[in-house]
Enzyme design. Structure first.
Site, PDB file in Angstrom:
ATOM      1  N   GLU A   1     -47.329  21.113 -37.769  1.00 10.08           N
ATOM      2  CA  GLU A   1     -46.823  20.051 -38.888  1.00 10.08           C
ATOM      3  C   GLU A   1     -47.225  20.390 -40.141  1.00 10.08           C
ATOM      4  O   GLU A   1     -47.631  19.430 -40.882  1.00 10.08           O
ATOM      5  CB  GLU A   1     -46.833  18.955 -38.259  1.00 10.08           C
TER       6      GLU A   1
ATOM      7  N   PHE B   1     -42.907  28.062 -30.283  1.00  9.09           N
ATOM      8  CA  PHE B   1     -44.106  26.960 -30.572  1.00  9.09           C
ATOM      9  C   PHE B   1     -43.249  25.688 -30.529  1.00  9.09           C
ATOM     10  O   PHE B   1     -43.729  24.861 -31.163  1.00  9.09           O
ATOM     11  CB  PHE B   1     -44.692  27.304 -31.965  1.00  9.09           C
TER      12      PHE B   1
HETATM   13  C1  LIG Z   1     -48.996  24.210 -30.331  1.00  4.65           C
HETATM   14  C2  LIG Z   1     -47.983  24.162 -31.444  1.00  4.65           C
HETATM   15  C3  LIG Z   1     -47.134  23.225 -31.364  1.00  4.65           C
HETATM   16  C4  LIG Z   1     -45.902  23.145 -32.509  1.00  4.65           C
HETATM   17  N1  LIG Z   1     -44.936  22.529 -32.108  1.00  4.65           N
HETATM   18  C5  LIG Z   1     -43.767  22.733 -32.920  1.00  4.65           C
HETATM   19  C6  LIG Z   1     -42.789  21.655 -32.718  1.00  4.65           C
HETATM   20  O1  LIG Z   1     -42.919  20.777 -31.886  1.00  4.65           O
HETATM   21  N2  LIG Z   1     -41.513  21.962 -33.481  1.00  4.65           N
HETATM   22  C7  LIG Z   1     -41.450  22.975 -34.226  1.00  4.65           C
HETATM   23  O2  LIG Z   1     -40.385  23.356 -34.810  1.00  4.65           O
HETATM   24  N3  LIG Z   1     -42.573  23.780 -34.592  1.00  4.65           N
HETATM   25  C8  LIG Z   1     -43.662  23.574 -34.071  1.00  4.65           C
HETATM   26  N4  LIG Z   1     -45.049  24.272 -34.013  1.00  4.65           N
HETATM   27  C9  LIG Z   1     -44.784  25.390 -35.094  1.00  4.65           C
HETATM   28  C10 LIG Z   1     -45.562  24.864 -36.312  1.00  4.65           C
HETATM   29  O3  LIG Z   1     -45.086  24.283 -37.162  1.00  4.65           O
HETATM   30  C11 LIG Z   1     -45.924  26.491 -37.129  1.00  4.65           C
HETATM   31  O4  LIG Z   1     -46.776  27.283 -35.999  1.00  4.65           O
HETATM   32  C12 LIG Z   1     -46.511  26.291 -38.282  1.00  4.65           C
HETATM   33  O5  LIG Z   1     -45.542  25.814 -39.306  1.00  4.65           O
HETATM   34  C13 LIG Z   1     -46.961  27.586 -38.910  1.00  4.65           C
HETATM   35  O6  LIG Z   1     -45.897  28.605 -38.885  1.00  4.65           O
HETATM   36  P1  LIG Z   1     -46.228  29.986 -38.552  1.00  4.65           P
HETATM   37  O7  LIG Z   1     -46.951  29.955 -36.900  1.00  4.65           O
HETATM   38  O8  LIG Z   1     -44.982  30.914 -38.247  1.00  4.65           O
HETATM   39  O9  LIG Z   1     -47.435  30.812 -39.512  1.00  4.65           O
HETATM   40  P2  LIG Z   1     -46.942  31.335 -40.788  1.00  4.65           P
HETATM   41  O10 LIG Z   1     -45.740  30.449 -41.703  1.00  4.65           O
HETATM   42  O11 LIG Z   1     -46.579  32.976 -40.326  1.00  4.65           O
HETATM   43  O12 LIG Z   1     -48.258  31.664 -41.559  1.00  4.65           O
HETATM   44  C14 LIG Z   1     -49.323  32.227 -41.116  1.00  4.65           C
HETATM   45  C15 LIG Z   1     -50.281  31.977 -42.037  1.00  4.65           C
HETATM   46  O13 LIG Z   1     -49.997  32.455 -43.469  1.00  4.65           O
HETATM   47  C16 LIG Z   1     -50.253  31.044 -44.215  1.00  4.65           C
HETATM   48  N5  LIG Z   1     -49.014  31.067 -45.591  1.00  4.65           N
HETATM   49  C17 LIG Z   1     -47.845  31.005 -45.136  1.00  4.65           C
HETATM   50  N6  LIG Z   1     -47.244  31.110 -46.295  1.00  4.65           N
HETATM   51  C18 LIG Z   1     -47.998  31.022 -47.179  1.00  4.65           C
HETATM   52  C19 LIG Z   1     -48.023  30.960 -48.592  1.00  4.65           C
HETATM   53  N7  LIG Z   1     -46.966  30.737 -49.324  1.00  4.65           N
HETATM   54  N8  LIG Z   1     -49.166  30.689 -49.382  1.00  4.65           N
HETATM   55  C20 LIG Z   1     -50.509  30.775 -48.534  1.00  4.65           C
HETATM   56  N9  LIG Z   1     -50.546  30.852 -47.421  1.00  4.65           N
HETATM   57  C21 LIG Z   1     -49.470  30.870 -46.481  1.00  4.65           C
HETATM   58  C22 LIG Z   1     -49.975  30.063 -43.330  1.00  4.65           C
HETATM   59  O14 LIG Z   1     -50.726  28.820 -43.773  1.00  4.65           O
HETATM   60  C23 LIG Z   1     -50.761  30.584 -42.064  1.00  4.65           C
HETATM   61  O15 LIG Z   1     -52.251  30.578 -42.464  1.00  4.65           O
HETATM   62  C24 LIG Z   1     -46.155  24.124 -33.298  1.00  4.65           C
HETATM   63  C25 LIG Z   1     -46.904  25.317 -33.195  1.00  4.65           C
HETATM   64  C26 LIG Z   1     -48.102  25.351 -32.289  1.00  4.65           C
HETATM   65  C27 LIG Z   1     -49.145  26.380 -32.633  1.00  4.65           C
END
Ligand SMILES: Cc1cc2nc3c(=O)[nH]c(=O)nc-3n(C[C@H](O)[C@H](O)[C@H](O)COP(=O)(O)OP(=O)(O)OC[C@H]3O[C@@H](n4cnc5c(N)ncnc54)[C@H](O)[C@@H]3O)c2cc1C
Length: 390
Positions: free
Chosen positions: A364, A159
């Site tokens: 973010e 991502f």
């Molecule tokens: C288009 C796009 C651009 C991006 N750009 C970058 C980038 O440039 N660099 C980079 O490093 N990353 C980037 N990201 C990554 C982004 O920061 C992550 O997708 C985001 O932090 C969420 O992580 P995850 O997708 O692994 O979801 P997860 O962490 O797996 O979470 C899944 C769900 O569970 C919830 N959740 C998780 N833990 C908890 C908790 N303890 N309590 C309650 N709810 C919880 C989350 O809020 C979410 O709803 C990007 C993502 C996208 C989609």
């Protein structure tokens, strides 16, 4: 209490508004046409050309220190500018910028990475997220192993915004598994694409798209460490912190433009012999949208102001990001509803915003992570209810 903008803030805001209106908005129809044909809305060359034009107006490096040719604007001013940028869906941003953490580079690294990024000659990306570590960024696994004067990187990032276009990546890797990322076990590396990582485009519901970065025994010289060994997680959080007020500032601009479109439509579209804006159902959607927009505006401006005051901005900016991201999703949804079937077509930008702003609740720091930060600060007594007014 004074809620007005200073003369300078108003002048800068108005100059940006006129630049966006005259130079950027005219490209909107072409951007929609290209995106419908699955092409990038704006090419890299076109973006640079626009950025050079903006430079002539004096807009270059909003957050970049003056010694690097930037404007080094206060956060409130930057927030106001990001709002203006949000008023067009053309993927335009001012040039002369670099990732905030690149300023921690050594002199040699600055010449190789920072300066060409500011000039727009090189494209960077920042990579911390992995398939197994998003919100829980401290759980990263991509490993960096010391080998003489080099480090060998193995693993995957996912991502990553700009990941498919970037010339180099700022990669946060695990250098000491025992310590753990949060406690000095992660380090940031500046890794040229030429060193051997590859990227794979990820299709998303938005335009453009992030990429996965694959590191398969990529050899990186020790001198390419950004900051100190063990500082990677701290730098990562600093990088993410920047978006906490720019993202909701942008959201405010989108909501303002979209809401105005809905008002114009409500004043012209007729059903049952009357303008749809004469119906209370439509009026309430407009009223709720304006109220939430206004609430987000002050929350976000206050979080930017907190930065300018040298206060710890995390609590305020988490509230701004949480509320601003939710607000723009609710407003765009109502705007789409007010446009009826037309809102659902690709003739108008509304469906595009609908897809775009869904991301604002995810990247973010997800909504849930913002809530976690806000409540944790209160539960631990680190922040008082009412913030600086308490
Ligand atoms: C288009 C796009 C651009 C991006 N750009 C970058 C980038 O440039 N660099 C980079 O490093 N990353 C980037 N990201 C990554 C982004 O920061 C992550 O997708 C985001 O932090 C969420 O992580 P995850 O997708 O692994 O979801 P997860 O962490 O797996 O979470 C899944 C769900 O569970 C919830 N959740 C998780 N833990 C908890 C908790 N303890 N309590 C309650 N709810 C919880 C989350 O809020 C979410 O709803 C990007 C993502 C996208 C989609």
């Amino acid at each position: 209490m004074d809620f007005s903008l200073s003369d300078e803030e108003r002048a800068v805001r108005d100059t940006v508004r006129s630049f966006i209106t005259r130079e950027v908005m005219p490209l909107e129809q072409e951007v929609l046409r290209r995106e419908r044909a699955h092409q990038p809305g704006v090419t890299r060359d076109e973006l640079r050309e626009l950025q050079q034009k903006a430079k002539k107006f004096g807009f270059w490096g909003l957050a970049t220190p003056e010694e690097y040719g930037g404007m080094d604007l206060p956060a409130v001013m930057q927030s106001l500018i990001w709002t203006e940028l949000g008023r067009t869906f053309v993927p335009f941003r001012f040039g002369g910028e670099a990732d905030n953490i690149l300023f921690h580079a050594t002199e040699e690294q600055k010449r190789e990475f920072l300066l060409p990024t500011i000039e727009g000659e090189r494209i960077s990306c920042f990579a911390i997220t992995e398939p197994g570590a998003g919100s829980d960024a401290a759980n990263i696994r991509l490993a960096a192993r010391r080998d003489g004067d080099d480090w060998i990187l193995d693993g995957e990032k996912t991502f990553i915004t700009n990941g498919n276009d970037a010339d180099f990546a700022i990669v946060v890797a695990v250098t000491d598994r025992e310590k753990g990322a949060r406690n000095g076990g992660a380090t940031a590396f500046l890794v040229d694409r030429a060193m051997g990582w590859r990227s794979e485009f990820i299709q998303t519901m938005g335009e453009g798209g992030p990429a996965s970065l694959i590191f398969d025994g990529v050899r990186v010289p020790h001198r390419n460490i950004l900051g100190e060994i063990g500082q990677g997680f701290t730098l990562g959080m600093e990088w993410i912190g920047k978006g906490r007020y720019t993202i909701p500032s942008h959201a405010i601009g989108i909501a303002e433009r979209a809401l105005q479109m809905a008002i114009d439509y409500a004043n012209t579209r007729e059903t049952f012999g009357a303008k749809i804006g004469t119906n209370q159902a439509i009026q309430w959607m407009i009223a709720d949208s304006e109220t939430e927009l206004e609430a987000a505006r002050w929350l976000v401006l206050r979080s930017a102001w907190t930065v300018d005051q040298g206060m710890d901005p995390r609590h305020a900016s988490s509230m701004g990001k949480l509320y601003g991201a939710g607000m723009v999703n609710r407003v765009v949804d109502r705007v789409l509803q007010i446009h009826g079937g037309m809102g659902y077509t690709r003739e108008l930008p509304v469906e595009r915003w609908y897809r775009q702003v869904r991301l604002y609740r995810i990247f973010e720091g997800t909504d849930e992570m913002q809530r976690l930060i806000i409540s944790r600060d209160l539960l631990r007594g680190y922040t008082k209810i009412g913030g600086h007014l308490a």
